[in-house]
Design a protein around this motif. Sequence first.
Motif, short mmCIF file in Angstrom:
data_model
loop_
_atom_site.label_atom_id
_atom_site.label_comp_id
_atom_site.label_asym_id
_atom_site.label_seq_id
_atom_site.Cartn_x
_atom_site.Cartn_y
_atom_site.Cartn_z
N THR A 1 -2.05 -40.21 22.60
CA THR A 1 -2.29 -39.70 21.21
C THR A 1 -2.11 -38.53 20.35
N VAL A 2 -1.67 -38.44 19.55
CA VAL A 2 -1.80 -37.12 18.73
C VAL A 2 -3.15 -36.68 18.38
N LYS A 3 -3.63 -35.47 18.93
CA LYS A 3 -5.06 -35.19 18.82
C LYS A 3 -5.12 -34.41 17.48
N CYS B 1 0.51 -36.29 29.03
CA CYS B 1 -0.20 -36.57 27.66
C CYS B 1 0.79 -37.43 26.89
N LYS C 1 4.28 -36.26 25.92
CA LYS C 1 5.01 -35.46 24.94
C LYS C 1 6.44 -35.54 25.62
N LEU D 1 2.40 -43.81 25.22
CA LEU D 1 2.16 -43.40 23.99
C LEU D 1 1.45 -44.60 23.09
N CYS E 1 2.22 -30.30 17.22
CA CYS E 1 1.50 -31.40 17.53
C CYS E 1 0.82 -31.42 18.91
N LEU F 1 5.79 -29.93 20.54
CA LEU F 1 4.97 -30.85 21.11
C LEU F 1 4.21 -30.32 22.24
N LEU G 1 -1.05 -33.36 21.90
CA LEU G 1 -0.99 -35.03 22.18
C LEU G 1 -2.07 -34.78 23.46
N VAL H 1 1.14 -43.72 18.03
CA VAL H 1 1.45 -42.34 17.82
C VAL H 1 2.32 -42.25 16.28
#
Lengths: 580, 563
Positions: free
Chosen positions: A548-550, A374, A376, A353, A542, A368, A544, A356
Amino acid sequence: MLLLNETLLKMAKGLWKWIVLIVCVRFINLLTVTYFAELMGGYLGSLFDPAMGIQQAKQAALAALGASLVMFVSQLLQGELEYRCTKEARESLRKRIFSKVMELDAGNIERIGPVSAVTSSVDAVENMQVYYSTYLPSLIFSLIASFFLFFRLKDRSLVSAVILLCVSLVLLPMNNIFRFKIENLRKVYWKSLDAMTSWYLDGIRGLTTLKLFERDQHHAEVLEERAEKLNRDINSFMKVNFTSFLVSEGLIYSAIFIVLLICVSKTVSGTMAVGDTLTILLLSYSYFSAFRQLMNATHSALTAVSAAGKTEEILNTDTGRVIDPDAKEDPEHYEGIRFDHVSFGYEGRHRALKDVSLKVPKGKVTALCGLSGCGKSTAASLMMRFMDPQSGHIYIEGKDYLSFTPEELRRNIVMVPQTVTLFSGSIRDNLLIASPQASEEELYDALERAGLKPFIDSLEKGIDSDAGENGSYLSGGQKQKMGIARALLSRCEYMIFDEATSSVDPESEQEIWKCIHELSLSRTLIIISHRLSSIQNADVICVLENGTVKEAGNHEELISHDGLYKKLCDEQRILEEALA
Amino acid sequence: MKKYSYSIHELVTRLLKIGSSIKGFLVISTLASVTGNLSHMGLMGFGAMWILCSSGYAEGNTVLYAVLTAVCGVLIAVCRYLEGVYSHKGAYGVLAAMRVDLFRKIDRISPAFLVERKMGDILNIAVSDIETLEFFFAHTIGPMFTVIILPVTSVILAWHFNPLFAIVLIPFYLLISAVIPTIALIAGKGIGMRYRESLGELKSVILESVYGIRDIQIYSAAKRKEQEVMKANEEVSKAAHGLVLHRQTVSSLPNLFVYLARIAIIMCATFLASEGKGDPVGTIAVSFAATASFSSTFSLTFVVSHLLEAFASAERLFLIEDAQPLVKEAADPKTISEVREIVFEDVSFTYPDSSEPVLEHMNLTLHKGEQTGLIGESGAGKSTISRLLLRFYDPDEGRILLSGTDIREISLSSLHERIALLEQDTYLFNLSIADNIAVSKPDASIEEIREAAKRAGIADFIETLPDGYDTQMGEMSARLSGGERQRIDIARVLLKNPDVIIMDEPTSALDVLHEKELLHTLKKEYGDAAVIVISHRMSSLSGCQKIYKLADRKLIPYIFESE
């Protein structure tokens, strides 16, 4: 033979009283053995004395009989004391190691290896006890016995007494000269043992794969090589090991011989009685048996030391979690869970992560999603405080995560993992894990809501039916439902579903989603799923990618612009429509 | 006594045959063991004689006795060395050979053997039983001789001085090396078992706690699990108590009798002296030698119990050794160049240990370039079809034809060359990722491996690992998800060029995008191969032109896509 291990000695607390008692009993035994030898020597020596009467013989025999019985009893007592010592050692070591294992997080378990964690708590403990019950008492006893013998003999022949004392004092550190070489060879041989065993077990476990790829013959050939190498390494180890024995025994028997030589010359010159010489021969022979016992005990002590080495890694693992009741409160005072620039990476791996920030609103459903890897599931593990972020903060209802112990935190937040683990025992036992005080009514209510009621009712023993080892009597879907029932019993406000349906049959999948939907009406849910159709009703989604949160938003918002979410949705729709 | 599948005679003969390769070492170590123990008697006996001669109580050469005493001292040390070194040399040599041998034997009767037996049982035989036999070769044969020769020698010696000594000693030897140990063995049977069982019990509690640690942490149930462990621990201690009491009685009781024997010799001597037949020298020599003859802690029972254990282990090993492979390669196997068509013709099959047929009169025809799906409930026998096609088993009735040739006539290596299986659960070897992929093609270059990984959709993941393709799978393999493992398997298959690919539940752990990519890859890479996809999930079968459903031991057409 001097094998003092720091780890083992540190853990000897509370065991010293048993060790001292064992030494005492062995000393009593030594006194009796000496008495017996003197009795025998004296008697045999006096055989040449024509004045020797039957009456004296009877007396000697009776005394010897008494001594034998005392020895017998003291040996039994020694056994009992050794048992008491191992019992206490077993309890304290096992408790210590097991409770430590239970504190490890996923990363540490993986580093140490689950198998190694189990062997440390089971076999290693059994091996380590010997150090306290046999080795340490033997060591102390040998020392005491050396001096005892010295004082016993010094009046008969000071030179012999000094020789025997010197030899015993030299013997103790003797093996340590070889120790360095032995340890090195041992390492070499353990390494090849490891290489051979893992190759061998690997081959048997993966035999089908090897066979299908026609690699089985090759595997067998390499196995042969490794087995031969191991054989060579073991033999060079054994050679040095037994050479060290050879030297020790050489010393012992040379000493006996020299002492004998001195005594014989004294007998010849008439300064020593035959009986005394015989006694000295008997004594020195049985006396060195203490050393032979110590040599054997050293063998087990070596196993104990290597076992301790394994547990050391576990015991030294830092499982201490930062708990800071005064941690700063969330400046935003967010109602729900908030990630504030959180980063986390497993040791030796890229960051899972990266910086984030996300929000889980209370009373809503947050999803998520993203491709595998990714981040999550890592986010979910952080929410459960299985581990702590390397940087950034997580807040729950305005309070920093660090202000709670993991236990306190987990009274508010619960998880249904990808594969729920059931423990052997009844279904009831498995539910009570979540809430030991739950009433009958609560249990059935949880089962009902998790959709398990019909199944439980169909069982002859109902809720008291055996779940089998690892819950083997239940199907994958039923296990997941058990996970939900447990989560319900815990009465937590926040519930995480981490790919809770990814390994169940389609029918159970549907039922579980229905149940999750009902739960969403009364609780805060965090749902992690790769099946987007199942999370499109979530309040917040969310997305991811690479830690990172896209994107974040609800389904309508996300689908309306051309991002990752839309791409994934489209692909999945096509796929599912293709064979509707 | 337990009934063996083999006669004792047969077991012994076969064990000796295994041991024959290390005959030399066994002879040396046995001789050393016997000589060493005899030297203990010599040291004491000659030592006593030396003292007596030098002081003039006995007649004899003082120097000779002194030398003999010294020689015995040297022999004790040297023999101990020889016994230690050679018994291990022999035993570990045999152990190494047996392991390799067993591996080859299991290999011969696999994969059917692996399907039917629990992995735990197989590993138990592969590890514990072989170790039992190692103990047999290293620590049982030598003591067996010692335990007989030592008492016999000392009785002969006693007889030489006065038959009365021998008569007194014989009952003691019988008691110490036969009667007490036999009673101990009978009494101890259950005790050792109980200890091992309680330890096993404890192990399983700890095992499931470690594997279920996540669920335990979720509910903060560690304290409760600890209580459970401590309860199991209590049982272990209880069982250990029995074990210790038993062990201590078994070792101190003979000890008591050794002392009683020594007293009996004195009584004897006194009696003889009162009869005027006293011989102090004889009494002393016998007394000292007998004392030392008990120095060997081995007993007949020790030997017998280890013999029984060795027999039980040998039996399990021999059962594997003698098992016939279910599938035999034809005497003159054919190789096939290309598979254009697969036909299951009226195939019926029942697993060897079961009475329930899995398939009955099943028919199926597959063609090159076709993607076929098989759907059905779990346990319906979908995997059986792939096992038959790969000849883990042969059908009971009917036949399977590859391009018109019965697969029983085709060589197994040719079959494995043409047909690839993607298993439900991919096994990763304790090798680097690159080597794990290259299992299917050992001479593959790193470029080929990278290419295969890329096509299997795992390359990106491997790049994220600090050691990349050199990452060792030993500790890491647990962190790989089912999907990642599966993609490594796919990369393996991509390094080969099979005509038929069977995928058993291939995408149960993949997410949508990768599932789609994977199916796409398969279509692209293997458009002209015959692909068989087995799944309980319709979405995994989306690329298939034909889907059959397995129900009631038969295949029924389910969905046929129109061309």
